[in-house]
Design a protein around this motif. Structure first.
Motif, PDB file in Angstrom:
ATOM      1  N   ILE A  26       0.842  -1.205   0.000  1.00 16.68           N
ATOM      2  CA  ILE A  26       0.000   0.000   0.000  1.00 16.68           C
ATOM      3  C   ILE A  26       0.873   1.249   0.000  1.00 16.68           C
ATOM      4  CG2 ILE A  26      -1.765   1.296   1.251  1.00 16.68           C
ATOM      5  CD1 ILE A  26      -2.618  -1.376   2.521  1.00 16.68           C
ATOM      6  N   PRO A  42      -4.668   6.315  -0.112  1.00 19.18           N
ATOM      7  CA  PRO A  42      -3.962   5.040  -0.292  1.00 19.18           C
ATOM      8  C   PRO A  42      -4.218   4.396  -1.659  1.00 19.18           C
ATOM      9  CG  PRO A  42      -5.889   4.726   1.113  1.00 19.18           C
ATOM     10  CD  PRO A  42      -5.872   6.170   0.709  1.00 19.18           C
ATOM     11  N   GLY A  59      -1.600   2.787  -9.819  1.00 18.03           N
ATOM     12  CA  GLY A  59      -2.746   2.630 -10.721  1.00 18.03           C
ATOM     13  C   GLY A  59      -3.925   3.385 -10.135  1.00 18.03           C
ATOM     14  N   LYS A  71      -9.663  11.375  -9.417  1.00 17.63           N
ATOM     15  CA  LYS A  71      -9.323  11.480  -7.996  1.00 17.63           C
ATOM     16  C   LYS A  71      -8.337  12.637  -7.822  1.00 17.63           C
ATOM     17  CE  LYS A  71     -10.365   6.725  -7.111  1.00 17.63           C
ATOM     18  NZ  LYS A  71     -10.157   5.462  -6.442  1.00 17.63           N
ATOM     19  N   THR A  73      -5.638  12.764  -6.221  1.00 18.29           N
ATOM     20  CA  THR A  73      -4.242  12.323  -6.386  1.00 18.29           C
ATOM     21  C   THR A  73      -3.816  12.400  -7.852  1.00 18.29           C
ATOM     22  OG1 THR A  73      -4.497  10.851  -4.497  1.00 18.29           O
ATOM     23  CG2 THR A  73      -2.634  10.413  -5.971  1.00 18.29           C
ATOM     24  N   MET A  96      -4.431   5.335   7.740  1.00 20.46           N
ATOM     25  CA  MET A  96      -4.418   5.216   6.276  1.00 20.46           C
ATOM     26  C   MET A  96      -5.844   5.034   5.756  1.00 20.46           C
ATOM     27  SD  MET A  96      -4.997   2.551   3.988  1.00 20.46           S
ATOM     28  CE  MET A  96      -4.715   1.060   4.922  1.00 20.46           C
ATOM     29  N   CYS A  99      -7.837   8.084   5.390  1.00 18.88           N
ATOM     30  CA  CYS A  99      -7.454   8.876   4.204  1.00 18.88           C
ATOM     31  C   CYS A  99      -8.177   8.424   2.940  1.00 18.88           C
ATOM     32  CB  CYS A  99      -5.941   8.813   3.977  1.00 18.88           C
ATOM     33  SG  CYS A  99      -4.985   9.605   5.274  1.00 18.88           S
ATOM     34  N   VAL A 101     -11.415   7.828   2.765  1.00 15.26           N
ATOM     35  CA  VAL A 101     -12.795   8.333   2.728  1.00 15.26           C
ATOM     36  C   VAL A 101     -12.881   9.385   1.617  1.00 15.26           C
ATOM     37  CG1 VAL A 101     -14.533   9.625   4.034  1.00 15.26           C
ATOM     38  CG2 VAL A 101     -13.121   7.887   5.190  1.00 15.26           C
ATOM     39  N   ASP A 102     -14.029   9.383   0.904  1.00 16.16           N
ATOM     40  CA  ASP A 102     -14.217  10.344  -0.202  1.00 16.16           C
ATOM     41  C   ASP A 102     -14.514  11.743   0.326  1.00 16.16           C
ATOM     42  OD1 ASP A 102     -13.722   8.827  -2.449  1.00 16.16           O
ATOM     43  OD2 ASP A 102     -15.742   7.954  -2.436  1.00 16.16           O
ATOM     44  N   ARG A 183      -2.658  -5.050   1.243  1.00 20.88           N
ATOM     45  CA  ARG A 183      -4.083  -5.235   0.982  1.00 20.88           C
ATOM     46  C   ARG A 183      -4.347  -6.634   0.442  1.00 20.88           C
ATOM     47  NH1 ARG A 183      -8.281  -1.468  -2.445  1.00 20.88           N
ATOM     48  NH2 ARG A 183      -9.987  -1.721  -0.978  1.00 20.88           N
ATOM     49  N   TYR A 190      -6.794  -7.072   5.118  1.00 22.62           N
ATOM     50  CA  TYR A 190      -5.370  -6.716   5.066  1.00 22.62           C
ATOM     51  C   TYR A 190      -4.530  -7.870   5.583  1.00 22.62           C
ATOM     52  CZ  TYR A 190      -7.135  -2.089   4.199  1.00 22.62           C
ATOM     53  OH  TYR A 190      -7.774  -1.034   3.622  1.00 22.62           O
TER      54      TYR A 190
HETATM   55  C1  LIG Z   1      -6.076   0.075   1.041  1.00 19.97           C
HETATM   56  C2  LIG Z   1      -6.668   0.853  -0.095  1.00 19.97           C
HETATM   57  C3  LIG Z   1      -6.129   0.729  -1.361  1.00 19.97           C
HETATM   58  C4  LIG Z   1      -6.653   1.474  -2.436  1.00 19.97           C
HETATM   59  N1  LIG Z   1      -6.088   1.341  -3.661  1.00 19.97           N
HETATM   60  C5  LIG Z   1      -6.532   2.083  -4.693  1.00 19.97           C
HETATM   61  C6  LIG Z   1      -5.912   1.971  -5.970  1.00 19.97           C
HETATM   62  O1  LIG Z   1      -4.947   1.220  -6.160  1.00 19.97           O
HETATM   63  N2  LIG Z   1      -6.396   2.753  -6.964  1.00 19.97           N
HETATM   64  C7  LIG Z   1      -7.430   3.633  -6.783  1.00 19.97           C
HETATM   65  O2  LIG Z   1      -7.810   4.342  -7.725  1.00 19.97           O
HETATM   66  N3  LIG Z   1      -8.037   3.760  -5.586  1.00 19.97           N
HETATM   67  C8  LIG Z   1      -7.610   3.007  -4.535  1.00 19.97           C
HETATM   68  N4  LIG Z   1      -8.199   3.135  -3.299  1.00 19.97           N
HETATM   69  C9  LIG Z   1      -9.262   4.120  -3.120  1.00 19.97           C
HETATM   70  C10 LIG Z   1      -8.709   5.536  -2.915  1.00 19.97           C
HETATM   71  O3  LIG Z   1      -7.827   5.594  -1.820  1.00 19.97           O
HETATM   72  C11 LIG Z   1      -9.898   6.504  -2.652  1.00 19.97           C
HETATM   73  O4  LIG Z   1     -10.682   6.577  -3.812  1.00 19.97           O
HETATM   74  C12 LIG Z   1      -9.467   7.872  -2.206  1.00 19.97           C
HETATM   75  O5  LIG Z   1     -10.564   8.554  -1.668  1.00 19.97           O
HETATM   76  C13 LIG Z   1      -8.902   8.724  -3.335  1.00 19.97           C
HETATM   77  O6  LIG Z   1      -8.576   9.973  -2.769  1.00 19.97           O
HETATM   78  P1  LIG Z   1      -8.207  11.275  -3.585  1.00 19.97           P
HETATM   79  O7  LIG Z   1      -9.432  11.690  -4.376  1.00 19.97           O
HETATM   80  O8  LIG Z   1      -7.882  12.231  -2.478  1.00 19.97           O
HETATM   81  O9  LIG Z   1      -7.036  10.964  -4.472  1.00 19.97           O
HETATM   82  C14 LIG Z   1      -7.745   2.358  -2.222  1.00 19.97           C
HETATM   83  C15 LIG Z   1      -8.303   2.474  -0.927  1.00 19.97           C
HETATM   84  C16 LIG Z   1      -7.774   1.721   0.112  1.00 19.97           C
HETATM   85  C17 LIG Z   1      -8.394   1.840   1.491  1.00 19.97           C
END
Ligand SMILES: Cc1cc2nc3c(=O)[nH]c(=O)nc-3n(C[C@H](O)[C@H](O)[C@H](O)COP(=O)(O)O)c2cc1C
Length: 212
Positions: A26, A42, A59, A71, A73, A96, A99, A101-102, A183, A190
């Motif tokens: 992660i 994450p 990804g 997103k 990020t 983590m 973090c 949460v939407d 994950r 996990y």
């Molecule tokens: C453990 C974990 C792994 C995640 N892996 C991914 C991932 O590989 N790709 C992805 O698009 N979202 C992934 N997510 C979901 C994003 O973290 C989530 O959509 C997040 O709110 C995006 O935040 P941002 O809009 O601030 O970038 C994952 C969530 C968790 C809890």
């Protein structure tokens, strides 16, 4: 059983993929937007894919409910060309998860999750003080994988490792002491990285001696 991915819904293909490619490391990615606001999220579609040069990938899928469908990020990496990957240990696993949460774009996940930002050495996004390891990355490219899926490729330019986890002379890392989490299948499962076994790598001579 066999599945033709052209014949099943995308959500089912997702389940088959993430239920089998386990455990996945992660990356808790920190980025900044054009106003300098810090974001943390994450990503488990994450790995190191090259050592010379040192390169990691993320990804990133689409962001539902965001204005532009991306997103935070992804938008921030595209806009600024920088990100920091913070690895996640057992002690910070729950933070983590917060973090992920939407939250709306303006919300700083680090504050809500009670994680602390430290200045990075060579990029604008901060690193996370509680992470045992952080990689400061400069974007090499973003590979479009579909309408709402991008592989962000970053060259690692600085590595921070907690003092007790690395021998600064021989560069040995105490990986077993790091207690990273990974994950597994589904949304809430996990694994710990503490169930280890050793299997020495064989040379051709070792193999031939064994089969003589
Ligand atoms: C453990 C974990 C792994 C995640 N892996 C991914 C991932 O590989 N790709 C992805 O698009 N979202 C992934 N997510 C979901 C994003 O973290 C989530 O959509 C997040 O709110 C995006 O935040 P941002 O809009 O601030 O970038 C994952 C969530 C968790 C809890």
């Amino acid at each position: 059983m066999h599945f033709d991915l052209a014949q099943i819904p995308q959500e089912q293909a997702y389940k088959l993929l993430v239920g089998t490619v386990v455990p996945r490391p992660i990356a808790l990615a920190t980025t900044v937007d054009l106003q300098g606001r810090v974001n943390a999220a994450p990503f488990s579609f994450f790995n190191a894919v090259s050592s010379i040069p040192p390169v990691v990938v993320l990804g990133i899928g689409g962001g539902e409910g965001t204005g532009d469908g991306w997103k935070d990020t992804e938008r921030n990496i595209r806009d600024t060309g920088e990100f920091v990957v913070n690895l996640v240990d057992e002690a910070m696993a729950e933070r983590m998860n917060i973090c992920a949460v939407d939250f709306p774009s303006a919300v700083g996940e680090l504050d809500i999750a009670r994680l602390s930002a430290l200045p990075s050495a060579g990029v604008k996004p901060p690193r996370i003080a509680e992470s045992p390891v952080s990689f400061e990355c400069r974007r090499l490219t973003g590979l479009s994988l579909g309408a709402r899926s991008v592989l962000e490729v970053g060259r690692v330019v600085h590595i921070h490792i907690r003092d007790d986890l690395v021998d600064p002379v021989r560069f040995y890392v105490a990986t077993d002491k790091m207690r990273l989490v990974a994950r597994m299948h589904g949304r809430g499962w996990y694994a710990r990285t503490s169930d280890l076994f050793e299997m020495p790598r064989m040379s051709l001579a070792d193999w031939e001696a064994r089969n003589r």
